[in-house]
Structures are given as C-alpha cells and as structure tokens.
Design a protein around this motif. Structure first.
Motif, mmCIF file in Angstrom:
data_model
loop_
_atom_site.group_PDB
_atom_site.id
_atom_site.type_symbol
_atom_site.label_atom_id
_atom_site.label_comp_id
_atom_site.label_asym_id
_atom_site.label_seq_id
_atom_site.Cartn_x
_atom_site.Cartn_y
_atom_site.Cartn_z
ATOM 1 N N LEU A 100 1.158 -1.165 -0.245
ATOM 2 C CA LEU A 100 0.455 -0.143 0.456
ATOM 3 C C LEU A 100 0.867 1.481 -0.102
ATOM 4 C CD1 LEU A 100 -2.403 -1.189 2.628
ATOM 5 C CD2 LEU A 100 -2.667 -1.981 0.182
ATOM 6 N N GLU A 101 2.048 1.611 1.083
ATOM 7 C CA GLU A 101 3.010 2.720 0.991
ATOM 8 C C GLU A 101 3.718 2.729 -0.641
ATOM 9 O OE1 GLU A 101 5.991 4.264 4.135
ATOM 10 O OE2 GLU A 101 4.971 2.724 4.515
ATOM 11 N N LYS A 102 4.500 1.113 -1.197
ATOM 12 C CA LYS A 102 4.497 1.952 -2.621
ATOM 13 C C LYS A 102 3.880 2.745 -3.563
ATOM 14 C CE LYS A 102 7.011 -1.178 -5.981
ATOM 15 N NZ LYS A 102 7.768 -1.748 -6.416
ATOM 16 N N PHE A 103 1.633 2.390 -3.553
ATOM 17 C CA PHE A 103 1.740 2.979 -4.210
ATOM 18 C C PHE A 103 0.577 3.746 -3.835
ATOM 19 C CE2 PHE A 103 3.083 -1.649 -5.654
ATOM 20 C CZ PHE A 103 3.091 -1.079 -7.034
ATOM 21 N N ALA A 104 1.264 4.577 -2.288
ATOM 22 C CA ALA A 104 0.118 5.449 -2.217
ATOM 23 C C ALA A 104 -0.099 6.390 -2.986
ATOM 24 C CB ALA A 104 0.525 5.644 -0.685
ATOM 25 N N SER A 105 1.342 7.101 -3.200
ATOM 26 C CA SER A 105 1.370 8.244 -4.218
ATOM 27 C C SER A 105 1.098 8.194 -5.544
ATOM 28 C CB SER A 105 2.742 8.932 -4.038
ATOM 29 O OG SER A 105 2.693 9.465 -2.227
ATOM 30 N N ASN A 106 0.789 7.152 -5.918
ATOM 31 C CA ASN A 106 0.260 6.950 -7.502
ATOM 32 C C ASN A 106 -1.232 7.264 -7.571
ATOM 33 O OD1 ASN A 106 0.260 5.927 -10.044
ATOM 34 N ND2 ASN A 106 1.889 4.788 -10.446
ATOM 35 N N ARG A 107 -1.583 7.866 -8.315
ATOM 36 C CA ARG A 107 -2.400 8.899 -9.122
ATOM 37 C C ARG A 107 -3.588 7.511 -9.420
ATOM 38 N NH1 ARG A 107 -6.825 11.277 -11.845
ATOM 39 N NH2 ARG A 107 -7.235 13.512 -10.478
ATOM 40 N N ASN A 117 -8.910 -2.187 3.697
ATOM 41 C CA ASN A 117 -8.690 -2.022 4.962
ATOM 42 C C ASN A 117 -8.058 -2.450 5.522
ATOM 43 O OD1 ASN A 117 -11.198 -2.832 5.230
ATOM 44 N ND2 ASN A 117 -11.360 -4.497 4.935
ATOM 45 N N ASN A 118 -6.375 -2.504 5.419
ATOM 46 C CA ASN A 118 -4.947 -2.716 5.801
ATOM 47 C C ASN A 118 -4.178 -1.191 5.723
ATOM 48 O OD1 ASN A 118 -5.276 -5.454 6.634
ATOM 49 N ND2 ASN A 118 -4.421 -6.121 4.419
ATOM 50 N N VAL A 119 -4.662 -0.038 4.851
ATOM 51 C CA VAL A 119 -3.805 1.294 5.508
ATOM 52 C C VAL A 119 -3.743 2.163 6.766
ATOM 53 C CG1 VAL A 119 -6.590 3.405 5.111
ATOM 54 C CG2 VAL A 119 -4.624 3.492 3.243
ATOM 55 N N THR A 120 -2.834 2.823 6.339
ATOM 56 C CA THR A 120 -2.570 3.043 8.241
ATOM 57 C C THR A 120 -2.636 4.586 7.842
ATOM 58 O OG1 THR A 120 -0.256 3.651 7.791
ATOM 59 C CG2 THR A 120 -0.719 1.062 8.444
ATOM 60 N N PRO A 121 -2.765 4.931 9.014
ATOM 61 C CA PRO A 121 -2.570 7.172 9.107
ATOM 62 C C PRO A 121 -1.496 7.314 8.659
ATOM 63 C CG PRO A 121 -3.366 6.011 10.660
ATOM 64 C CD PRO A 121 -2.859 4.723 10.463
ATOM 65 N N VAL A 122 -0.595 6.684 8.434
ATOM 66 C CA VAL A 122 1.104 7.443 7.875
ATOM 67 C C VAL A 122 0.572 6.696 6.208
ATOM 68 C CG1 VAL A 122 3.275 6.176 7.811
ATOM 69 C CG2 VAL A 122 2.386 6.219 9.680
ATOM 70 N N ILE A 123 0.510 6.282 5.444
ATOM 71 C CA ILE A 123 0.188 6.022 5.187
ATOM 72 C C ILE A 123 -1.053 6.992 3.748
ATOM 73 C CG2 ILE A 123 -0.953 5.036 2.721
ATOM 74 C CD1 ILE A 123 0.241 2.628 4.121
ATOM 75 N N LEU A 124 -2.008 7.029 4.683
ATOM 76 C CA LEU A 124 -2.988 7.816 4.791
ATOM 77 C C LEU A 124 -2.249 9.858 4.676
ATOM 78 C CD1 LEU A 124 -5.983 7.549 6.661
ATOM 79 C CD2 LEU A 124 -5.298 7.344 4.385
ATOM 80 N N ARG A 125 -1.340 9.810 5.608
ATOM 81 C CA ARG A 125 -0.803 11.216 5.149
ATOM 82 C C ARG A 125 -0.145 11.307 4.848
ATOM 83 N NH1 ARG A 125 1.924 14.087 10.850
ATOM 84 N NH2 ARG A 125 2.626 15.790 9.762
ATOM 85 N N LYS A 126 0.609 10.316 3.438
ATOM 86 C CA LYS A 126 1.529 10.344 2.574
ATOM 87 C C LYS A 126 0.331 10.828 1.496
ATOM 88 C CE LYS A 126 4.603 7.489 -0.054
ATOM 89 N NZ LYS A 126 5.553 6.730 -0.145
ATOM 90 N N SER A 141 -13.423 8.908 2.242
ATOM 91 C CA SER A 141 -14.057 8.482 2.331
ATOM 92 C C SER A 141 -13.318 7.588 2.984
ATOM 93 C CB SER A 141 -14.145 7.695 0.856
ATOM 94 O OG SER A 141 -12.937 7.094 0.488
ATOM 95 N N SER A 142 -12.104 7.110 4.456
ATOM 96 C CA SER A 142 -11.443 6.090 4.355
ATOM 97 C C SER A 142 -11.724 6.238 5.576
ATOM 98 C CB SER A 142 -9.729 6.224 4.199
ATOM 99 O OG SER A 142 -9.592 5.320 5.648
ATOM 100 N N PRO A 143 -11.840 5.149 6.156
ATOM 101 C CA PRO A 143 -12.621 5.118 7.606
ATOM 102 C C PRO A 143 -11.584 5.339 8.539
ATOM 103 C CG PRO A 143 -12.886 2.772 6.786
ATOM 104 C CD PRO A 143 -12.426 4.513 5.460
ATOM 105 N N LYS A 144 -10.059 5.135 7.941
ATOM 106 C CA LYS A 144 -8.534 5.155 9.387
ATOM 107 C C LYS A 144 -8.837 6.909 9.331
ATOM 108 C CE LYS A 144 -8.360 0.357 9.180
ATOM 109 N NZ LYS A 144 -7.381 -0.417 9.083
ATOM 110 N N ILE A 145 -9.068 7.456 8.425
ATOM 111 C CA ILE A 145 -8.189 9.107 9.096
ATOM 112 C C ILE A 145 -7.896 10.027 9.958
ATOM 113 C CG2 ILE A 145 -10.720 10.101 8.312
ATOM 114 C CD1 ILE A 145 -9.552 12.131 7.110
ATOM 115 N N THR A 146 -7.754 10.083 10.720
ATOM 116 C CA THR A 146 -7.821 10.305 11.776
ATOM 117 C C THR A 146 -7.721 12.255 12.089
ATOM 118 O OG1 THR A 146 -5.054 10.757 11.698
ATOM 119 C CG2 THR A 146 -5.617 9.027 12.375
ATOM 120 N N ALA A 147 -7.863 12.397 13.625
ATOM 121 C CA ALA A 147 -8.330 14.001 13.774
ATOM 122 C C ALA A 147 -7.170 14.457 13.497
ATOM 123 C CB ALA A 147 -8.456 13.896 15.338
#
Length: 186
Positions: A100-107, A117-126, A141-147
């Motif tokens: 997930l991290e490898k492809f997070a920045s790819n549009r 489901n395995n996305v982390t807040p760190v990946i979302l921040r990226k 749309s991600s349930p993993k979004i943080t404050a």
C-alpha cells in the motif's frame, strides 16, 4: 487426466483434494489449469511456486485469490508491475502495508490504497501531501482518517477540501474552531 476445466475447477475448490494432486495440477502444461489452481488453492507452497509463473493470467488469478498471503503478493510484484496486476493486488484484502505504501503516491492506484482495510494513518498522511486535489478529497472516504489528518487538511489550499473537513463528523472541536477563522468564501 481430464482436460475439462469445469471439472478441474471443482476438484481444485474441493477441500478434500490433497496437496499432491494440487501440486500436480499446478505444474500442468495447460495455462488454464495453472490459472485455476492459482485462483482457488489455499496451499502456500503451491502459491509460492505459481507466483513465479511466466504467464501473467496465472499470477493475476493468484492476486485475486483471498487465500494468497501478503508476502506472496509482494513476490508477484517483484516480477510483474503491470497496472492491472497492481490494481488486482490492491483489491486483495491481504495486500500488505508495504504494498500500500509503495503505491500510495501513484494517482492511478491511490483510490484503492485509500479504501483498503490495511491502510494506515501514516499512508493516508502521505496521500494527503500529494498535490492532486481530487486525491486529497478522496481521503475522506477512508474509515482510518484521523483527527491529525483532518487538522492537516483544514489548512488545505483548496476550499472544497476544507469544507469537507468542516462536514466530517470525525473533526475535533479545535479544528472546527480554526475553520471558523477561514477567510475564503465557499
């Protein structure tokens, strides 16, 4: 041995089929038979062997197989980074955070990453740090979004993104109060 693919598929799917029979089918010369085994087998040993198959449809079938462990999905990507294979792997619930991290920045792939489901807040921040407004807007749309991520997005240059922060029920009071000082018209 039968060459009727429908029968072979049912044999592969049957939990009474032993690993020796599955291994024999996994080494068949017929690509469709190997693809069928890739689609349904639960044997890690067989999945490891088929992850190196020269035929892409065999690897793609394995990427769809929810029994395929994340480590094997990573191995498939070592030899096949076609867009279709990547997208298929990102739809597999066993895709690892490394994938997930490898492809997070790819549009092309970020939407699948955001909703995994395995996305982390760190990946979302990226993803939030991307310049693409459309991608940043999808993070909601991600349930993993943080404050913390919502607070970062509350300073987004795009007014629509900030509006979405104000609308989001996960936004904390401090961030909402800061948004009240926003000078842009919506």
């Amino acid at each position: 041995k039968s060459k009727d693919h429908a029968i072979i598929e049912e044999v592969v799917k049957n939990t009474n089929t032993d690993e020796e029979t599955l291994m024999d089918l996994a080494q068949d010369d017929d690509d469709l038979i190997r693809e069928t085994v890739s689609s349904y087998t639960y044997s890690v040993k067989i999945l490891e062997i088929l992850s190196k198959d020269k035929i892409s449809t065999v690897r793609i079938a394995m990427a769809r197989n929810e029994n395929t462990p994340g480590k094997i999905l990573e191995n498939i990507l070592m030899n096949d980074e076609s867009d279709y294979t990547i997208k298929t792997i990102l739809l597999n619930p066993n895709a690892t955070t490394k994938i997930l991290e490898k492809f997070a920045s790819n549009r092309i792939f970020s939407s699948a990453v955001i909703n995994h489901n395995n996305v982390t807040p760190v990946i979302l921040r990226k993803i939030v740090e991307m310049k693409d407004y459309f991608i940043r807007k999808q993070v909601f749309s991600s349930p993993k979004i943080t404050a913390e991520i919502l607070e970062i997005l509350s300073h987004d240059p795009d007014a629509d993104v900030r509006m979405n922060v104000a609308r989001d029920s996960r936004t904390d009071l401090k961030t909402l109060e800061n948004l009240l000082r926003d000078k842009d018209l919506y």
